[in-house]
Design a protein around this motif. Structure first.
Motif, PDB file in Angstrom:
ATOM      1  N   UNK B  37       0.830  -1.197  -0.239  1.00 30.63           N
ATOM      2  CA  UNK B  37       0.013  -0.119   0.091  1.00 30.63           C
ATOM      3  C   UNK B  37       0.749   1.529   0.079  1.00 30.63           C
ATOM      4  N   UNK B  38       0.491   2.318  -0.676  1.00 34.33           N
ATOM      5  CA  UNK B  38       1.248   3.664  -0.892  1.00 34.33           C
ATOM      6  C   UNK B  38       2.545   3.472  -1.437  1.00 34.33           C
ATOM      7  N   UNK B  39       3.019   2.452  -2.022  1.00 41.03           N
ATOM      8  CA  UNK B  39       4.509   2.101  -2.538  1.00 41.03           C
ATOM      9  C   UNK B  39       4.389   2.521  -3.764  1.00 41.03           C
ATOM     10  N   UNK B  40       4.823   3.620  -4.219  1.00 41.01           N
ATOM     11  CA  UNK B  40       4.944   4.092  -5.494  1.00 41.01           C
ATOM     12  C   UNK B  40       5.717   3.457  -6.522  1.00 41.01           C
ATOM     13  N   UNK B  50      -2.574   1.859  -8.268  1.00 41.52           N
ATOM     14  CA  UNK B  50      -1.832   3.008  -8.109  1.00 41.52           C
ATOM     15  C   UNK B  50      -3.006   3.966  -7.978  1.00 41.52           C
ATOM     16  N   UNK B  51      -4.142   3.839  -8.567  1.00 43.70           N
ATOM     17  CA  UNK B  51      -5.025   4.911  -8.596  1.00 43.70           C
ATOM     18  C   UNK B  51      -5.813   4.933  -7.170  1.00 43.70           C
ATOM     19  N   UNK B  86       0.243   7.204 -11.286  1.00 45.91           N
ATOM     20  CA  UNK B  86       1.593   7.568 -10.490  1.00 45.91           C
ATOM     21  C   UNK B  86       2.610   7.826 -11.690  1.00 45.91           C
ATOM     22  N   UNK B  87       3.367   8.894 -11.492  1.00 49.32           N
ATOM     23  CA  UNK B  87       4.226   9.478 -12.306  1.00 49.32           C
ATOM     24  C   UNK B  87       5.501   9.001 -11.888  1.00 49.32           C
ATOM     25  N   UNK B  88       6.332   8.630 -12.922  1.00 51.36           N
ATOM     26  CA  UNK B  88       7.799   7.989 -12.375  1.00 51.36           C
ATOM     27  C   UNK B  88       8.807   8.778 -13.436  1.00 51.36           C
ATOM     28  N   UNK B  89       9.673   9.481 -12.704  1.00 54.13           N
ATOM     29  CA  UNK B  89      10.660  10.314 -13.462  1.00 54.13           C
ATOM     30  C   UNK B  89      12.022  10.010 -12.954  1.00 54.13           C
ATOM     31  N   UNK B  90      13.112   9.772 -14.049  1.00 52.00           N
ATOM     32  CA  UNK B  90      14.742   9.524 -13.549  1.00 52.00           C
ATOM     33  C   UNK B  90      14.960  11.030 -14.066  1.00 52.00           C
TER      34      UNK B  90
END
Lengths: 133, 543
Positions: B37-40, B50-51, B86-90
């Protein structure tokens, strides 16, 4: 004019001497800082310190011979100084790239010193050419 | 086989490689193949899961923040979108400090060092470097190898120390004891000055009873004890007494009990097998053993017996002393018996008390039959600090005479020799009469008011001993001291019953320990005073 000594070279020697004192103290202080903040085992600390002190020892004859050669318009001391400069350049490159921890400040200091060495070497070669001819 | 061994060693000698890619590192991913839970950063989560998140528990995953430039994985939740995603950026994270690490040539600077995996080759070295003194292969000081060269510390202690194994000429004095299970292990050494009592089970069979070593007397006395460790002075183990136990449990002391009796197989019995050994070792105050004696209990086993229980005991006594077991030094120790004694008759003044080794305050012990009249006088010692209660049931039938009944009950409650004085400290000596507290006797009789004019016979039904103790001495190490002992005997009228009827009344005895310590008062040292006095002849010429 009949003066063959290179004025820019002399100015550069003077500035180099002052800068080198600052460089030596700053690098030594940063090595002490690194040894406290980071994990710096003894067998990595010893070569770095040895290189720094060796460079300091080489700097004195280098500048002296350079000044002497330039002012007395002799090419032999100037040539010797050029040779010692090559050694100093190698040590400076070591401190720039092969040190255990290279901080950003290290990079700046060593880059400036390398530029100074490069400029000096160029001026020395020109001065030798002038003295020989 | 050689290849697989080498390959296995290769695999075993290196730990799995550490993960350093920030895009793959996820600290909150704890459940395998399940979404946390809540682990993006959890790779097991689907966009639907994720939603459902409310926030990202780990927003940024970076390496060492002191590096000048490094990659950082940034996770965030876009709550504006429908459904939230969820947004993932490097991104490249830059450290603006001038002392940021531009580069290192030292691999372990930024990562934890992988520990060296133990292999058969480097195990000893690793154990020496990192191991602590938990277990050693051989205990020190047990070098019984006669060919071993003399150790350089030949001037070491020539005496036994507390806890050191008692050495004999071949190994050590054995006190078989249960190790792990209840079976006897003969490898347990007796430790110097450690009084021990052990019980263990040994497997027997009548056919082989003469050959089993642990059943014969010889096994326990044949090797002589060394007087001091590593010396050549021997002390023989003498046979002090032999008690023979018959098959029904009755024990008799054997006359002339210093003859060696070896196991003897006779018909379907095996006689003279060792059921118990009690060693008594006498030592000097310099730590040398002067005498050793063993008292045996021999018994017999039948053909059906598969195992026998043996009990072993060892006690140490100093030469020229008569040991009296103390119940504390000086205050009583919880769990040790309360010491009691008598004042010798006929002495008008207080003199020494009569106490023997086992003079203790005792209380009636409840038996299985619970019948007061059938009680055989089993008594239990009163242990300091332990409140006890015991009892039995008295069956009153018609025609019972009161007076003998009262006397019997008094014997049952108080025992044969109820002491008169109780030691106030655990180490009170018999000659210090002021250290002993007299037992106060109270008598409560339950008389019915109607019968006050008739002096009817009373039978005792309960004995309550109340021991009042206090904390004595210093605040940090208080010692228990018995101040008052009161024995309250309650009696009741014996009602005569019509014939054929019977009543059962309970008879109880109890011991209660009450702490009557007054609260401690701290004592302070007096303030130092300045004591200035002029010398006697200060004003000499004028005075």
């Amino acid at each position: 004019s009949s003066q063959l000594s290179s004025l820019p070279l002399q100015i550069l020697f003077y500035v180099n001497g002052i800068y080198y004192v600052f460089y030596f103290l700053a690098t030594l202080a940063m090595i002490v800082y690194k040894s406290q903040v980071f994990s710096y085992p003894d067998d990595f600390l010893a070569p770095d310190l040895a290189v720094l002190f060796l460079m300091a020892i080489l700097e004195v004859p280098r500048l002296y011979l350079g000044c002497k050669g330039n002012l007395m318009e002799e090419e032999a001391p100037l040539g010797l100084s050029l040779g010692v400069t090559v050694g100093s350049v190698v040590l400076c490159v070591y401190l720039l790239t092969w040190q255990t921890y290279v901080l950003w400040a290290d990079v700046i200091l060593n880059a400036v010193l390398l530029c100074a060495y490069g400029l000096e070497s160029g001026l020395k070669v020109m001065a030798i050419a002038v003295f020989v001819s | 086989p050689a290849d697989t061994r080498g390959a296995a060693r290769e695999r075993a000698s290196s730990a799995p490689a550490p993960v350093t890619d920030v895009a793959r590192l996820c600290v909150c991913d704890l459940l395998v193949a399940q979404c946390d839970a809540n682990c993006c950063c959890d790779p097991d989560c689907s966009p639907e899961e994720f939603s459902l998140f409310t926030t990202c528990s780990i927003p940024v995953v970076v390496g060492d923040s002191r590096l000048c430039r490094q990659k950082a994985a940034v996770y965030s939740l876009d709550v504006e979108a429908n459904p939230p995603e969820r947004i993932f950026q490097l991104i490249d994270q830059v450290n603006p400090s001038i002392f940021c690490i531009h580069a290192t040539n030292y691999k372990q600077a930024l990562y934890l060092k992988s520990p060296e995996m133990p292999t058969p080759e480097n195990f000893d070295r690793l154990l020496n470097e990192f191991g602590s003194a938990a277990f050693s292969a051989e205990p020190e000081g047990w070098d019984v190898d006669p060919e071993a060269p003399n150790p350089p510390d030949a001037n070491e202690t020539h005496s036994y120390e507390y806890g050191a194994p008692v050495q004999t000429e071949d190994a050590f004095l054995r006190l078989p004891s249960p190790v792990v299970s209840s079976w006897c292990s003969d490898a347990n050494p007796a430790a110097f000055l450690v009084n021990q009592a052990t019980k263990c089970i040994r497997s027997v069979s009548v056919d082989k009873c003469e050959s089993i070593q642990g059943l014969s007397m010889l096994f326990y006395i044949n090797s002589s004890i060394l007087a001091v460790p590593k010396s050549s002075q021997m002390v023989n183990v003498t046979v002090q007494s032999i008690v023979v136990q018959s098959l029904d449990g009755r024990r008799t002391l054997l006359e002339g009990g210093d003859v060696l009796r070896l196991p003897l197989a006779l018909d379907e019995l095996c006689l003279n097998i060792v059921l118990g050994v009690s060693y008594h070792i006498t030592y000097t105050d310099t730590g040398a053993i002067t005498e050793a004696a063993a008292a045996f209990v021999l018994g017999a086993i039948t053909k059906e017996a598969l195992s026998v229980q043996q009990s072993f005991q060892i006690t140490f006594t100093q030469v020229n002393t008569k040991p009296v077991p103390l119940s504390g030094n000086p205050g009583y120790v919880v769990g040790l018996p309360v010491r009691a004694g008598f004042r010798p008759q006929g002495y008008p003044f207080l003199v020494e008390f009569l106490t023997n080794r086992h003079s203790q305050l005792t209380i009636m012990q409840s038996t299985g039959s619970q019948d007061c009249l059938a009680a055989q006088g089993a008594r239990a010692p009163v242990l300091f600090g332990y409140n006890m209660i015991s009892g039995c049931k008295l069956r009153i039938t018609a025609g019972m005479k009161c007076q003998p009944l009262a006397q019997t009950l008094l014997d049952v409650l108080k025992g044969q020799r109820f002491p008169e004085y109780v030691a106030s400290f655990g180490n009170s000596q018999a000659q210090d009469v002021l250290d002993w507290v007299p037992i106060t006797h109270l008598h409560i009789s339950e008389q019915k008011i109607a019968n006050t004019l008739q002096s009817s016979c009373q039978i005792p039904v309960s004995l309550g001993i109340e021991v009042k103790w206090t904390k004595y001495g210093s605040l940090v190490n208080p010692q228990a001291r018995i101040v008052n002992v009161t024995a309250t005997l309650s009696t009741t009228t014996l009602q005569q019953l019509p014939s054929g009827r019977e009543r059962i009344i309970p008879v109880t005895s109890s011991v209660v320990f009450t702490d009557i310590s007054s609260p401690a008062e701290p004592g302070y040292k007096a303030w130092p005073t300045i004591n200035i006095k002029l010398p006697f002849d200060f004003f000499y010429p004028f005075v």
